[in-house]
Design a protein around this motif. Structure first.
Motif, PDB file in Angstrom:
ATOM      1  N   LEU A  22       0.833  -1.206   0.000  1.00  0.00           N
ATOM      2  CA  LEU A  22       0.000   0.000   0.000  1.00  0.00           C
ATOM      3  C   LEU A  22       0.865   1.252   0.000  1.00  0.00           C
ATOM      4  O   LEU A  22       0.656   2.162  -0.810  1.00  0.00           O
ATOM      5  CB  LEU A  22      -0.909   0.006   1.233  1.00  0.00           C
TER       6      LEU A  22
ATOM      7  N   ILE B 279      -6.782   5.975  -3.715  1.00  0.00           N
ATOM      8  CA  ILE B 279      -7.483   4.689  -3.603  1.00  0.00           C
ATOM      9  C   ILE B 279      -8.310   4.416  -4.857  1.00  0.00           C
ATOM     10  O   ILE B 279      -8.312   3.308  -5.396  1.00  0.00           O
ATOM     11  CB  ILE B 279      -8.362   4.660  -2.337  1.00  0.00           C
TER      12      ILE B 279
ATOM     13  N   ALA C  14      -5.953   3.488  -7.644  1.00  0.00           N
ATOM     14  CA  ALA C  14      -5.386   2.154  -7.471  1.00  0.00           C
ATOM     15  C   ALA C  14      -6.400   1.076  -7.834  1.00  0.00           C
ATOM     16  O   ALA C  14      -6.061   0.085  -8.490  1.00  0.00           O
ATOM     17  CB  ALA C  14      -4.903   1.971  -6.027  1.00  0.00           C
ATOM     18  N   VAL C  15      -7.649   1.251  -7.418  1.00  0.00           N
ATOM     19  CA  VAL C  15      -8.690   0.272  -7.742  1.00  0.00           C
ATOM     20  C   VAL C  15      -8.928   0.246  -9.248  1.00  0.00           C
ATOM     21  O   VAL C  15      -9.055  -0.827  -9.858  1.00  0.00           O
ATOM     22  CB  VAL C  15     -10.000   0.597  -6.986  1.00  0.00           C
TER      23      VAL C  15
ATOM     24  N   TYR D 292      -6.053  -1.643 -10.974  1.00  0.00           N
ATOM     25  CA  TYR D 292      -6.128  -3.109 -10.883  1.00  0.00           C
ATOM     26  C   TYR D 292      -7.306  -3.672 -11.672  1.00  0.00           C
ATOM     27  O   TYR D 292      -7.231  -4.795 -12.181  1.00  0.00           O
ATOM     28  CB  TYR D 292      -6.204  -3.539  -9.413  1.00  0.00           C
TER      29      TYR D 292
ATOM     30  N   SER E 108     -11.912   1.662  -0.440  1.00  0.00           N
ATOM     31  CA  SER E 108     -10.818   1.199   0.419  1.00  0.00           C
ATOM     32  C   SER E 108     -10.957  -0.285   0.731  1.00  0.00           C
ATOM     33  O   SER E 108      -9.953  -1.009   0.813  1.00  0.00           O
ATOM     34  CB  SER E 108     -10.766   2.009   1.717  1.00  0.00           C
TER      35      SER E 108
ATOM     36  N   LYS F 194     -12.306  -2.488  -1.273  1.00  0.00           N
ATOM     37  CA  LYS F 194     -11.908  -3.158  -2.513  1.00  0.00           C
ATOM     38  C   LYS F 194     -10.385  -3.259  -2.598  1.00  0.00           C
ATOM     39  O   LYS F 194      -9.837  -4.306  -2.938  1.00  0.00           O
ATOM     40  CB  LYS F 194     -12.439  -2.387  -3.731  1.00  0.00           C
ATOM     41  N   LEU F 195      -9.707  -2.145  -2.252  1.00  0.00           N
ATOM     42  CA  LEU F 195      -8.251  -2.143  -2.334  1.00  0.00           C
ATOM     43  C   LEU F 195      -7.649  -3.101  -1.305  1.00  0.00           C
ATOM     44  O   LEU F 195      -6.633  -3.750  -1.581  1.00  0.00           O
ATOM     45  CB  LEU F 195      -7.708  -0.728  -2.124  1.00  0.00           C
ATOM     46  N   GLU F 196      -8.275  -3.207  -0.141  1.00  0.00           N
ATOM     47  CA  GLU F 196      -7.803  -4.168   0.861  1.00  0.00           C
ATOM     48  C   GLU F 196      -7.853  -5.586   0.300  1.00  0.00           C
ATOM     49  O   GLU F 196      -6.913  -6.373   0.472  1.00  0.00           O
ATOM     50  CB  GLU F 196      -8.654  -4.076   2.129  1.00  0.00           C
TER      51      GLU F 196
ATOM     52  N   ILE G 192      -5.104  -5.972  -2.473  1.00  0.00           N
ATOM     53  CA  ILE G 192      -3.749  -6.098  -1.919  1.00  0.00           C
ATOM     54  C   ILE G 192      -3.571  -7.442  -1.230  1.00  0.00           C
ATOM     55  O   ILE G 192      -2.516  -8.071  -1.348  1.00  0.00           O
ATOM     56  CB  ILE G 192      -3.464  -4.935  -0.940  1.00  0.00           C
TER      57      ILE G 192
END
Length: 398
Positions: A70, A90, A93-94, A97, A118, A120-122, A125
């Motif tokens: 992150l 965030i 980043a989403v 990906y 957030s 989704k990003l968790e 990752i």
């Protein structure tokens, strides 16, 4: 404390980050040097490029990798955008990906649609730091296995700069990295037990290509014209360097390989020499912590690392665990008895059965129910008696 094993950790990270000032990377070289110092480039994270204090003790390697992933993505975002806007980061980043998932193949789409960015990003990752290794290998050799995560960072930089990722970018970078590693190992003056392991670690790390030890014999056989970014070049130089390191030195023939690689990449000798010196200092300082460099006794390292992980789990769930155990008088008596004498076969079965039942009730301990978890259960049971109230250990036969 930020706990990447608990939902909401990314929001907590940025809440704490927003309270501190942290200098922006001045340029690509500054960003790379700062990132390399954390160990992220090598898959063995020893710190974080952040103004907030993030403890690495009492954390699982995967949790450290999540924070490192992150933060490194965020630092390259800060490099390009010159802003600390975490919400925009965030979202970017989403979106990044999402472009990496083949069209028509997104089994998580329905699951993630209702989640916050957030969250989704968790999830993303969490999936990215996974490797293809089995339980034994994960506990033994996490170094290098996530070194290829920096390819995500390189691709994210392209996304931020161009609004899209060049076609098959990650595949091509990964293929070049693996080819260079393969060639660098062939250039070594002596083959060590580490070399075969290194190839296996990279094999477990590839995310875009089927790993193969290609029939390359010289650097001239490589087509490195695709590498146009200095970050890409610094990265492959460092990974070649760490694969060549052994016995606290790089032999002349190996240095020739690195300088030849630098020449092919149009990287100065000074940069290559600095890479050699940094890698040597990094490995000498952290060698005892890196399982890859302690290959002589993998079983010992597996046991030591697993014991440490189990200790963390017990500490985090101590109250709940003690509550569940104390509700079973028979289990308490057997565990206390085990501190002064060996249990017989039937008693050991009872302890194992009842401990597994307890693990079913505590989400964090369900790891002991998974395939391979049987290897960990005896370690868990070994720790439990030390947690028992001293008053109970007395008068055990009452």
């Amino acid at each position: 404390m930020i706990n990447p094993s608990v939902p909401g950790w990314i929001d907590k990270f940025f809440t704490e980050f927003s309270q501190s000032e942290h200098s922006f990377p001045q340029n690509e070289t500054d960003f790379y040097i700062r990132t390399r110092t954390t160990g992220f480039i090598f898959g063995h994270i020893v710190g974080f490029d952040a103004a907030i204090s993030i403890e690495t003790e009492d954390r699982f390697p995967q949790e450290i990798s999540k924070i490192g992933m992150l933060n490194t993505l965020f630092q390259v975002y800060r490099l390009i955008r010159k802003t600390n806007q975490s919400e925009d980061f965030i979202q970017e980043a989403v979106a990044f990906y999402n472009t990496m998932i083949p069209k028509g193949f997104n089994p998580l789409k329905k699951v993630l649609e209702s989640h916050s960015p957030s969250s989704k990003l968790e999830k993303i990752i969490h999936d990215r730091v996974q490797t293809n290794e089995d339980l034994f290998s994960k506990n033994f050799s996490h170094v290098i296995t996530n070194a290829l995560l920096f390819i995500d960072v390189l691709a994210f930089k392209k996304h931020l700069e161009k609004g899209e990722i060049p076609e098959k970018y990650s595949n091509k970078i990964e293929d070049i990295v693996i080819s260079i590693i393969s060639l660098s190992l062939k250039s070594k003056t002596g083959i060590s037990p580490h070399d075969d392991l290194l190839l296996k670690l990279f094999e477990s790390s590839v995310r875009y290509n089927k790993f193969s030890s290609k029939k390359l014999t010289t650097i001239e056989d490589l087509d490195l014209s695709y590498l146009s970014d200095n970050l890409e070049k610094y990265y492959v130089i460092d990974l070649a360097g760490i694969s060549l390191w052994s016995d606290e030195k790089v032999e002349n023939e190996e240095r020739y390989f690195l300088f030849k690689l630098g020449e092919t990449l149009q990287i100065s000798d000074a940069v290559v020499l600095e890479s050699i010196h940094f890698i040597n200092e990094f490995i000498v300082q952290y060698q005892s912590e890196i399982p890859y460099f302690n290959f002589s006794n993998p079983v010992k390292h597996f046991y030591e690392q697993t014991t440490e992980s189990v200790a963390i789990l017990i500490n985090r769930n101590k109250s709940r665990l003690l509550k569940e155990i104390t509700e079973s008088k028979e289990l308490m008596q057997l565990l206390a008895k085990s501190t002064v004498k060996d249990l017989n076969k039937e008693e050991k079965k009872k302890v194992k059965r009842q401990m597994l039942d307890i693990c079913k009730t505590i989400p964090s301990l369900t790891i002991f129910l998974l395939p391979g978890g049987g290897l960990l259960l005896p370690i868990l049971i070994k720790f439990i008696p030390k947690m028992l109230p001293s008053a109970f250990n007395e008068n055990i036969d009452d």
